[in-house]
Design an enzyme around this catalytic site. Structure first.
Site, PDB file in Angstrom:
ATOM      1  N   HIS A 471       0.820  -1.214   0.000  1.00  0.00           N
ATOM      2  CA  HIS A 471       0.000   0.000   0.000  1.00  0.00           C
ATOM      3  C   HIS A 471       0.857   1.268   0.000  1.00  0.00           C
ATOM      4  O   HIS A 471       0.624   2.189   0.778  1.00  0.00           O
ATOM      5  CB  HIS A 471      -0.974  -0.012   1.182  1.00  0.00           C
ATOM      6  CG  HIS A 471      -1.676  -1.321   1.368  1.00  0.00           C
ATOM      7  ND1 HIS A 471      -2.393  -1.915   0.350  1.00  0.00           N
ATOM      8  CD2 HIS A 471      -1.747  -2.176   2.420  1.00  0.00           C
ATOM      9  CE1 HIS A 471      -2.884  -3.070   0.777  1.00  0.00           C
ATOM     10  NE2 HIS A 471      -2.499  -3.247   2.026  1.00  0.00           N
ATOM     11  N   HIS A 472       1.842   1.290  -0.896  1.00  0.00           N
ATOM     12  CA  HIS A 472       2.759   2.423  -1.008  1.00  0.00           C
ATOM     13  C   HIS A 472       2.750   2.984  -2.429  1.00  0.00           C
ATOM     14  O   HIS A 472       3.802   3.265  -3.001  1.00  0.00           O
ATOM     15  CB  HIS A 472       4.186   1.994  -0.643  1.00  0.00           C
ATOM     16  CG  HIS A 472       4.328   1.490   0.746  1.00  0.00           C
ATOM     17  ND1 HIS A 472       5.370   0.671   1.148  1.00  0.00           N
ATOM     18  CD2 HIS A 472       3.570   1.689   1.854  1.00  0.00           C
ATOM     19  CE1 HIS A 472       5.246   0.387   2.430  1.00  0.00           C
ATOM     20  NE2 HIS A 472       4.156   0.995   2.879  1.00  0.00           N
ATOM     21  N   SER A 473       1.600   3.143  -3.015  1.00  0.00           N
ATOM     22  CA  SER A 473       1.523   3.575  -4.414  1.00  0.00           C
ATOM     23  C   SER A 473       1.834   5.061  -4.554  1.00  0.00           C
ATOM     24  O   SER A 473       1.446   5.882  -3.727  1.00  0.00           O
ATOM     25  CB  SER A 473       0.131   3.272  -4.981  1.00  0.00           C
ATOM     26  OG  SER A 473      -0.880   3.762  -4.122  1.00  0.00           O
TER      27      SER A 473
END
Length: 555
Positions: A471-473
């Site tokens: 979840h590091h977009s």
């Protein structure tokens, strides 16, 4: 229509920061719009309450399109839909990435974004438990605390790493940016979540009359006069409202919502907009492209005895821990359950880490249990492996011209040979660590991938079936001056006046760590760009990078 100097879309990790800094000038009026609601639920405050991202009212609950390199699987993509954005629902692990990440941005043409440039903004943002120093701030809004590693199997992990020759560090953001060590979290000294909303909005929202915060407001269209954005349209409580910005509209909706709003408003790839029935205003082919994300997976082991954190989530102990947290801000629920945090190079010759590993002293699906009632789960531990420097790039597009339709997102992770090989090496590294005393003395056997998965081809096939993201977009409105860039280094949208983007979507590459702290830094730097201000670069930033020798070998 109502008029403000600045209208900010999105009260997430960056938007809260911008709202705070701009309203430091009492003569400046700011409207902050948030599509979600207030962040006043109990679980938002609790350090172990980050599973609230599963709640539909809290998250945008995006899904990727069938992933071309993951056997057509669709990947869950939660993003915060609440005051504070994803900083309200994340796991609160504080990580900036490596100094080389930001020096690369400068080499890519992003003047003013080198490590020396951004370090003062990281420092301005935080109050670190270590206090003020060359690498940390001591008086910023964001609270950064040390993980209490008691009962978390910290020492067995650290000793196994030492025996294999890995470097160790007590500060991944000090002089040594790689190796094994304890982690930091964005929590207060009383064990409460320090989200962007709690850090930057709560202290000012009642005191500053020049800040207006409107929740449940979903922006649907930018308003133009010629090439200038002069306001926007949003929906709230079933009604369509408009607001005007005398100076600028600032988009801080995040890596998916910001490009979606731009494309709905006619800013983006002309061919795609026409296919959606949208008249292009500005042909910017990079909008929605350059999507970069950290791929991740779990490796899990069963232990020989009852040595994991499962002991502490027995119902009676958990009840006591809840009272201890509520009254004193101490105990199990006041911190993250993380044994150790490693950022390492998987190959010699690399100039920075390409893998991140979080060691957790409990099984992935741990649940509270009641003695004598039902069956207690088996004791397991897990390691989360994250690909820090991905080559693969994804994209997002509109599903239709209807703002209510979620965008189509393709992560394209594990799309290059280099990415696949690095992820496979991650499994080998974790196996080697858990096979090294004293950590090995606690383990019974490997559960996943499992003993039947041994060759590189078998590991790769396994990963393509289970790989997810951390979840590091970032990157869908990338900063720069090239043909695919969307904003310039001042964060102004190319070809448009009165519009800036200040969020993770502007990052040209994903930093080698968690992205909440970098997003807050972007908010700090972006606010100064809007105000025409700049903190002086850190003169000693070059001394902040020490690259340890690579003495370790991977079986």
């Amino acid at each position: 229509m109502a008029t403000y100097d600045y209208v900010i879309v999105g009260a997430g990790s960056a938007g809260c920061v911008v709202a705070n800094r701009l309203t430091e000038d009492p003569n400046v009026s700011v409207l902050l719009l948030e599509a979600g609601g207030a962040d006043n639920q109990f679980f938002y405050r609790l350090a172990l309450g980050f599973h609230s991202w599963r709640y539909p009212h809290t998250s945008w609950s995006y899904l990727s399109e069938p992933e071309p390199h993951l056997n057509g699987r669709r990947i869950m993509l939660p993003r915060g839909k609440v005051l504070g954005g994803s900083s309200t629902i994340n796991a609160m692990l504080y990580s900036r990435g490596h100094p080389h990440d930001y020096d690369l941005w400068r080499q890519m043409g992003c003047e003013g974004w080198s490590f020396a440039d951004v370090l003062p903004y990281f420092k301005r943002a935080e109050t670190n438990w270590r206090g003020e120093g060359p690498y940390h701030g001591g008086s910023g809004p964001l609270q950064v605390s040390k993980i209490n590693t008691k009962k978390l199997l910290h020492e067995p992990v650290m000793e196994a790493a030492r025996r294999l020759g890995y470097p160790t560090t007590d500060d991944h953001h000090g002089r040594v940016h790689e190796g094994f060590g304890p982690g930091d979290t964005t929590t207060t000294r009383r064990g409460r979540r320090s989200s962007a909303s709690k850090a930057y909005l709560d202290p000012i929202k009642s005191a500053r009359r020049n800040l207006t915060i409107v929740t449940h407001a979903y922006a649907t269209k930018l308003l133009f006069e010629d090439k200038r954005v002069v306001g926007l349209e949003y929906q709230r409580e079933g009604k369509t409202e408009q607001v005007r910005a005398k100076r600028e509209v600032v988009l801080s909706g995040g890596v998916y919502n910001t490009p979606q709003l731009m494309m709905l408003s006619g800013i983006g790839p002309a061919d795609h907009l026409l296919s959606m029935g949208i008249e292009p205003r500005v042909d910017l082919p990079g909008v929605g492209r350059n999507l970069s994300e950290h791929a991740g997976y779990w490796v899990e082991f069963e232990t020989k005895g009852p040595v994991t954190l499962l002991n502490e989530i027995r119902a009676d102990k958990l009840a006591v821990a809840t009272i201890q947290w509520a009254l004193f801000g101490k105990g199990l629920l006041a911190s993250q359950s993380n044994s150790a945090h490693a950022e390492i190079r998987s190959l010699p010759g690399l100039d920075q880490p390409d893998l991140q590993i979080y060691f957790n002293p409990v099984r992935v699906d741990a649940k509270p249990w009641f003695p004598g009632i039902g069956k207690r789960q088996e004791h397991r531990v897990s390691a989360v492996v994250c690909l820090l420097q991905p080559d693969s790039r994804g994209w997002m597009e509109l599903a239709s011209a209807n703002p209510a339709d979620k965008p189509r997102i393709t992560l394209n992770i594990m799309g290059t040979r280099r990415d696949a090989d690095t992820l496979v090496r991650g499994v080998k590294i974790v196996r080697q660590l858990y096979d090294t005393p004293p950590l090995a003395n606690l383990m019974s056997h490997e559960l996943s991938p499992g003993p039947s998965v041994q060759t590189d081809a078998e590991i790769e096939a396994y990963l393509r079936n289970i790989l997810i993201t951390t979840h590091h977009s970032v990157g869908t409105c990338t900063m720069g001056n090239g043909s695919m860039s969307v904003v310039d280094p001042q964060l102004r949208v190319h070809g448009v006046e009165g519009l800036r983007v200040v969020d993770a979507s502007i990052m040209p590459t994903v930093p080698g760590g968690n992205t909440n702290a970098p997003s807050i830094m972007v908010g700090e730097r972006g606010a100064d760009l809007i105000r025409g201000q700049r903190l002086p670069p850190a003169e000693d930033a070059a001394n902040a990078v020490v690259t340890p020798e690579y003495p370790y070998t991977i079986a």
